[in-house]
Design a protein around this motif. Sequence first.
Motif, mmCIF file in Angstrom:
data_model
loop_
_atom_site.group_PDB
_atom_site.id
_atom_site.type_symbol
_atom_site.label_atom_id
_atom_site.label_comp_id
_atom_site.label_asym_id
_atom_site.label_seq_id
_atom_site.Cartn_x
_atom_site.Cartn_y
_atom_site.Cartn_z
ATOM 1 N N LEU A 688 0.789 -1.225 0.199
ATOM 2 C CA LEU A 688 0.044 -0.005 0.096
ATOM 3 C C LEU A 688 0.796 1.159 -0.025
ATOM 4 O O LEU A 688 0.608 2.282 -0.761
ATOM 5 C CB LEU A 688 -0.945 -0.033 1.271
ATOM 6 N N ARG A 689 1.820 1.223 0.750
ATOM 7 C CA ARG A 689 2.841 2.536 1.060
ATOM 8 C C ARG A 689 3.311 2.563 -0.367
ATOM 9 O O ARG A 689 3.660 3.810 -0.762
ATOM 10 C CB ARG A 689 3.634 2.328 1.860
ATOM 11 N N ILE A 690 4.095 1.544 -1.128
ATOM 12 C CA ILE A 690 4.891 1.744 -2.218
ATOM 13 C C ILE A 690 4.031 2.208 -3.260
ATOM 14 O O ILE A 690 4.099 3.309 -4.287
ATOM 15 C CB ILE A 690 5.356 0.396 -2.566
ATOM 16 N N ARG A 691 2.665 1.943 -3.493
ATOM 17 C CA ARG A 691 1.538 2.125 -4.479
ATOM 18 C C ARG A 691 1.227 3.715 -4.140
ATOM 19 O O ARG A 691 1.444 4.500 -5.126
ATOM 20 C CB ARG A 691 0.415 1.480 -4.257
ATOM 21 N N LYS A 692 1.059 4.211 -3.078
ATOM 22 C CA LYS A 692 0.916 5.656 -2.758
ATOM 23 C C LYS A 692 2.250 6.401 -2.984
ATOM 24 O O LYS A 692 1.879 7.444 -3.710
ATOM 25 C CB LYS A 692 0.685 5.847 -1.112
ATOM 26 N N ALA A 693 3.458 5.943 -2.799
ATOM 27 C CA ALA A 693 4.759 6.471 -3.125
ATOM 28 C C ALA A 693 4.749 6.662 -4.540
ATOM 29 O O ALA A 693 5.387 7.719 -5.348
ATOM 30 C CB ALA A 693 5.807 5.739 -2.530
ATOM 31 N N ARG A 694 4.333 5.547 -5.363
ATOM 32 C CA ARG A 694 4.707 5.900 -6.871
ATOM 33 C C ARG A 694 3.480 6.869 -7.419
ATOM 34 O O ARG A 694 3.976 7.753 -8.172
ATOM 35 C CB ARG A 694 4.152 4.362 -7.663
ATOM 36 N N GLU A 695 2.453 6.962 -6.791
ATOM 37 C CA GLU A 695 1.456 8.151 -7.322
ATOM 38 C C GLU A 695 2.122 9.668 -6.906
ATOM 39 O O GLU A 695 2.038 10.400 -7.753
ATOM 40 C CB GLU A 695 0.152 7.864 -6.296
ATOM 41 N N MET A 696 2.760 9.661 -5.658
ATOM 42 C CA MET A 696 3.259 10.937 -5.485
ATOM 43 C C MET A 696 4.417 11.342 -6.197
ATOM 44 O O MET A 696 5.034 12.390 -6.457
ATOM 45 C CB MET A 696 3.914 10.788 -3.879
ATOM 46 N N LEU A 697 5.200 10.242 -6.556
ATOM 47 C CA LEU A 697 6.446 10.494 -7.524
ATOM 48 C C LEU A 697 6.089 10.980 -8.758
ATOM 49 O O LEU A 697 6.962 11.641 -9.445
ATOM 50 C CB LEU A 697 7.393 9.275 -7.731
ATOM 51 N N LEU A 698 4.821 10.770 -9.214
ATOM 52 C CA LEU A 698 4.455 11.192 -10.421
ATOM 53 C C LEU A 698 4.215 12.662 -10.333
ATOM 54 O O LEU A 698 3.936 13.537 -11.388
ATOM 55 C CB LEU A 698 3.283 10.720 -10.748
ATOM 56 N N GLU A 699 3.957 13.311 -9.178
ATOM 57 C CA GLU A 699 3.676 14.828 -9.164
ATOM 58 C C GLU A 699 4.996 15.609 -9.286
ATOM 59 O O GLU A 699 5.960 15.262 -9.009
ATOM 60 C CB GLU A 699 3.084 14.902 -7.763
ATOM 61 N N PRO A 700 4.878 16.807 -10.141
ATOM 62 C CA PRO A 700 5.851 17.529 -10.475
ATOM 63 C C PRO A 700 6.411 18.252 -9.381
ATOM 64 O O PRO A 700 5.764 18.551 -8.425
ATOM 65 C CB PRO A 700 5.433 18.642 -11.373
ATOM 66 N N GLY A 701 7.812 18.175 -9.168
ATOM 67 C CA GLY A 701 8.576 18.816 -8.135
ATOM 68 C C GLY A 701 8.646 17.920 -6.832
ATOM 69 O O GLY A 701 9.286 18.380 -5.886
ATOM 70 N N SER A 702 8.092 16.742 -6.683
ATOM 71 C CA SER A 702 8.187 15.833 -5.424
ATOM 72 C C SER A 702 9.714 15.404 -5.362
ATOM 73 O O SER A 702 10.296 15.148 -6.472
ATOM 74 C CB SER A 702 7.407 14.886 -5.630
ATOM 75 N N ARG A 703 10.027 15.714 -4.104
ATOM 76 C CA ARG A 703 11.424 14.887 -3.951
ATOM 77 C C ARG A 703 11.272 13.670 -3.272
ATOM 78 O O ARG A 703 10.212 13.239 -2.437
ATOM 79 C CB ARG A 703 12.142 15.905 -2.839
ATOM 80 N N ILE A 704 12.305 12.751 -3.409
ATOM 81 C CA ILE A 704 12.338 11.177 -3.256
ATOM 82 C C ILE A 704 12.243 11.136 -1.652
ATOM 83 O O ILE A 704 11.570 10.294 -1.034
ATOM 84 C CB ILE A 704 13.406 10.399 -3.646
ATOM 85 N N GLN A 705 13.067 12.094 -0.914
ATOM 86 C CA GLN A 705 13.074 12.103 0.566
ATOM 87 C C GLN A 705 11.617 12.330 1.013
ATOM 88 O O GLN A 705 11.115 11.954 2.110
ATOM 89 C CB GLN A 705 14.116 12.752 1.050
#
Length: 740
Positions: A688-705
């Motif tokens: 669940l957390r990784i699926r949410k992380a993939r969605e957030m990584l698609l947002e412009p300007g998001s940092r991996i940390q």
Amino acid sequence: MMLSNLKLRATANSLFIRLFASFLIVVVILVSFNYFSLTFSKNKVRDEIINYNTMNLKSTTDNYEKEFELIKNQLLNLYFNENEQLMYFNGDTINYEIAAKTMQDIRQITNNPLLYLDNLILYYRKPNLVLDKNSITSDSTFFNKFYSSKDYPLAFWQAQFQNSTHFRVYAPSNFYDIPFTNDYNSLGQAFPVIVKNNWYQDFYMAAFLDIRKMFQAFHLSINDNFFILDADGKQLFTSSTDEKLGAPPTYDKEKMYIKKDNYYYFYREGAISGLIYVNVVPDAFIASQVKLNVSLVSLLIVTLGIGIVASLLFSFGFHQPIRRMIASFKHYNPLSPVQSRINEFNQLGSQINRIHADLSRKNLQLQSFAYMSSVKKIRNNLEMDFIDRPYVIVIFELTYKKRGQEHLAIEQNGTYYMKEFIDFQFKSQYSESLTFQIEASRIMSFAFIEETDYPALKDLLVQMQGIFDLDKEELYVTMAISSFYSSAAQMTEAYDEALQLSKQRRLNDKTQIIDKHLAQDLVTMFLPQQQEQEFAVNLQAGNATETRQIVNRFLAQLHKRTVSSLQFYHFANEIIHKTLKTLTTLQVDFRHLGDLASLQEQIFGCHTYEQLVSYLNEFLISSIELVNRKKEERDPITTFAIEYLEKNYSGDITLELIADKLNISSGYLSTYFKDKTGVNFLDFLNDLRIRKAREMLLEPGSRIQDVARKAGYQNMNSFNRMFKKFSGITPSEFRKQTVS
């Protein structure tokens, strides 16, 4: 009298007499045909040669006239050029800037290789000025030094201003560049062509055409005797090197050609220039055709004599063994029924035909049985009737697109007729070939063939492929060709090789020809470990899009590598097997999807890549719908746990925390959650957390940390490890793929 008639008739019906008479008739017919053909063609040869030279001269004339017309149009267009107009209206004043532009226009025209121009000049009378592609100078300097000719001095060019003719082609002359006294640099031989406009009396243009280039481009005759005359019959140009050839006779417009001495003169007048073009053909060339006819007649007589002698010898040689055979058969059966007008065949036919037909039928059956037994390794007492002769085996796999009991009879009849067709095609090219049906939809052809004849075999299969494609709506065929073998003991090996090659057909519904040159190494038909784990997690979680993407990406990789259809089917079978196993683990009722055997049969019913992709997608969608329905049927404990995880996944969540909220033990919750969802608690949370992380990584300007922290991971190492476990790649690699 009656006995004499019978004896005469028997002699006339003799094979020797009939055979010899038949040969004589054929020889006489051929000789008669050739004799009348030669007689007829004898009168046509001269006319055809004359017609050929007439048409050839017409082509040459048209080429010259088109060239003169093109030059005329180019120069007339230059009259209306803006730069030329400015030069003319400036009068005695020279504007060198405009002159430079005009010279550039001249160079552009002379640089065209299709105009065959050596030079092009603009001559102005009032300032006595000449412009060409390289200079602007006075007329005396230009015509006495830069472009000098003994035939065309300065006075000639000055006199052209009083000449009222607006277009004229003059006789070619040699032009020279004379920088110093007695220092002559040849500029070549050229046609002077003068073009005037009657509105501009003090100005005209002259083009100098390269006569040799024009001759090489336009005169395409095998005879080099060529003249160009002016309208008065004066010779302007000749390419002839024949010293015996004098001046052409006077041109007569009523005649296309004139014969004088030992030459034929062909004439044609140009419509544009008014020039007369003459092509000269030696009379010896035409007369040689008549001499050829005499030689052919002599050769025909010799051929007739040889044909008669050869017919006699061949008939005698053919008749002698027949007589010996007849004597042998008469010894055993003197009373033969008469079935032919030839006595010898009357006696042979009744004795041989019945025996031959019966033996041929039985021999073919025994031969087919022997070859099939050898291929299948069945022990028998029959021996193969060849030793050390090269042969190949071709397997024809028939795939019918419509399957089922209702199409069974059609398949059986279709396979039989296909076998008959293949047998006919092979026997027409390889008389010793053997074709038989070895399985329900498999046909094998055996043919003796040398390795050098392999291209001919390939051509035969290509022709058959075109015929098979006529029934492509019903079936398609795989033709697999073995390597060359020479021993009967290797027949099983040859068959196995061809069978393995047939399994390497590509996934499409077209007839294919496969040999060892097209064979490819097998590639893995299973998902890599990381993708397989990702597939299992997404399938259990009911994520249709992610699950299908994993399968479709791997299918696309297989398609790009052009693997065999069998490898595609193995992969699809593996996906179905894993999906059914997961549904069984989740206790999902999937009986309406069908059992494994029926699903596998549907896989083999996919004849193209697109059909297989569509089928697997539909199967996965149906399976994931069942998973999601099962998830919706869960009890309050798993529903509460899942909803709590989806709302608070970014926080510090533990199994004990949720167990306390449900007032149950953590061990019971762990076992209960795994039993109901098919996945343990920690795997579900991390997925669940990784699926949410993939969605957030698609947002412009998001940092991996920042994404790691929001997804519930305070440690970057843990985040990277879990991301790669459930996605197959690292977060940075995921971002690069999405950006690209």
